[in-house]
Design an enzyme around this catalytic site. Sequence first.
Site, mmCIF file in Angstrom:
data_model
loop_
_atom_site.group_PDB
_atom_site.id
_atom_site.type_symbol
_atom_site.label_atom_id
_atom_site.label_comp_id
_atom_site.label_asym_id
_atom_site.label_seq_id
_atom_site.Cartn_x
_atom_site.Cartn_y
_atom_site.Cartn_z
ATOM 1 N N ASP A 144 9.677 -6.922 6.289
ATOM 2 C CA ASP A 144 10.966 -7.462 6.812
ATOM 3 C C ASP A 144 11.939 -6.250 6.648
ATOM 4 O O ASP A 144 13.079 -6.006 7.759
ATOM 5 C CB ASP A 144 11.726 -8.444 5.885
ATOM 6 C CG ASP A 144 10.829 -9.782 5.605
ATOM 7 O OD1 ASP A 144 10.169 -9.926 6.709
ATOM 8 O OD2 ASP A 144 11.048 -10.472 4.621
ATOM 9 N N GLN A 190 1.552 5.889 -5.350
ATOM 10 C CA GLN A 190 1.002 4.504 -5.745
ATOM 11 C C GLN A 190 1.986 3.992 -7.058
ATOM 12 O O GLN A 190 2.531 2.873 -6.962
ATOM 13 C CB GLN A 190 -0.348 4.501 -6.102
ATOM 14 C CG GLN A 190 -1.079 3.069 -6.187
ATOM 15 C CD GLN A 190 -0.934 2.485 -5.056
ATOM 16 O OE1 GLN A 190 -1.172 2.853 -3.850
ATOM 17 N NE2 GLN A 190 -0.786 1.019 -5.346
#
Length: 379
Positions: free
Chosen positions: A334, A323
């Site tokens: 993308d 994290q």
Amino acid sequence: SLARPRPLARPLGGASWEAMAADGPQPAKKIKLQHNTLRQNVLFGMGNPLLDICAVVDKDFLDKYGLKTNDQILADEKHEELFDELVKKFRVEYHAGGSTQNSVKVAQWMIQQPHKVVTFFGCIGKDKFGDILKKKAEEAHVDAHYYEQNEQPTGTCAACITGDNRSLVAKLAAANCYKKDRHLDQKENWQLVEKAKVYYIAGFFITVSTESILKVANHASENNKIMSLNLSAPFISQFFKEDLMKIFPYVDILFGNETEAATFAREQGFETEDIKEIAKKTRGLPKVNEKRQRIVVFTQGKEDTIVATVDNVTAYPVLEIKQDEIVDTNGAGDAFVGGFLSQLVYDHPLEKCIQAGHYAANVIIRRSGCTFPEAPDFH
């Protein structure tokens, strides 16, 4: 059935397309593909070139402008002040953006050589932001051919980041002014379309020029080339459903994330919330070019990527990341597409395309904006 990943002996593009189309799956060829076998302009992208204005914001800012933590929307009247306030109130970074442009740029980065394997079309303004986008495309070795006009300024996108979420607000402006007759139909531009073997367009462009997408999709289908599309955002499936479904029969590879998949399923009346079932039903929708079986790829953030082919639905685990190593998830989707396309143009098996997608997304989320180090380290 939900199969675990296994090597697929089915190529996706290149010299064996026609053979595969005619005779079904072919045995994998024992050829080591060298990375200098690609020619220029083999991958074509068309979309909304935007300058991203990225900032880490607070919940009050999101609430003030009625933004969800993780969403993509088009700016309207209530967002007029948002862009100015973002720049005044928070520390912002500017990055060349726009979903399709991000993806093709990542694909070119993964490929490295030759330069200009990728062509990109979109509309910008004749202004400072437009100049930045041209410079950034050049630096990324993308063969960008922008339609430049004076009526509207270059489009921008506010990327409002909270934790590992991002809320995107796009002010299309110039991007919305793309004209098929003024640009795509021009002989020198259409020749670049014809040179390509793989086409990728984000669903966002449906709000701008469906007729341009249909012209490209029709060309791909008639010439048995690969047409890929992204669902891009829930609002595309909801409010641009008619145009989306005009394009859909031409789509060979569909990308999307779990939220977009769920919205698409509701709009299509699939009556299931199971993402594997949604992928399967989406794959089975009507298709124009029957020589190619549709492939559906749904990413789910840190959860498995779901891939539906004619044979099965497969879950591919993503690369693990701590994290505290995640800097900015804006551009992860993308980047996944860019990585995928970078292997697709080489005719590599589906599993390799997925691995490259996961690799590229993993690199991009460790950095601010859709940016990357000098060279990839993908094997």
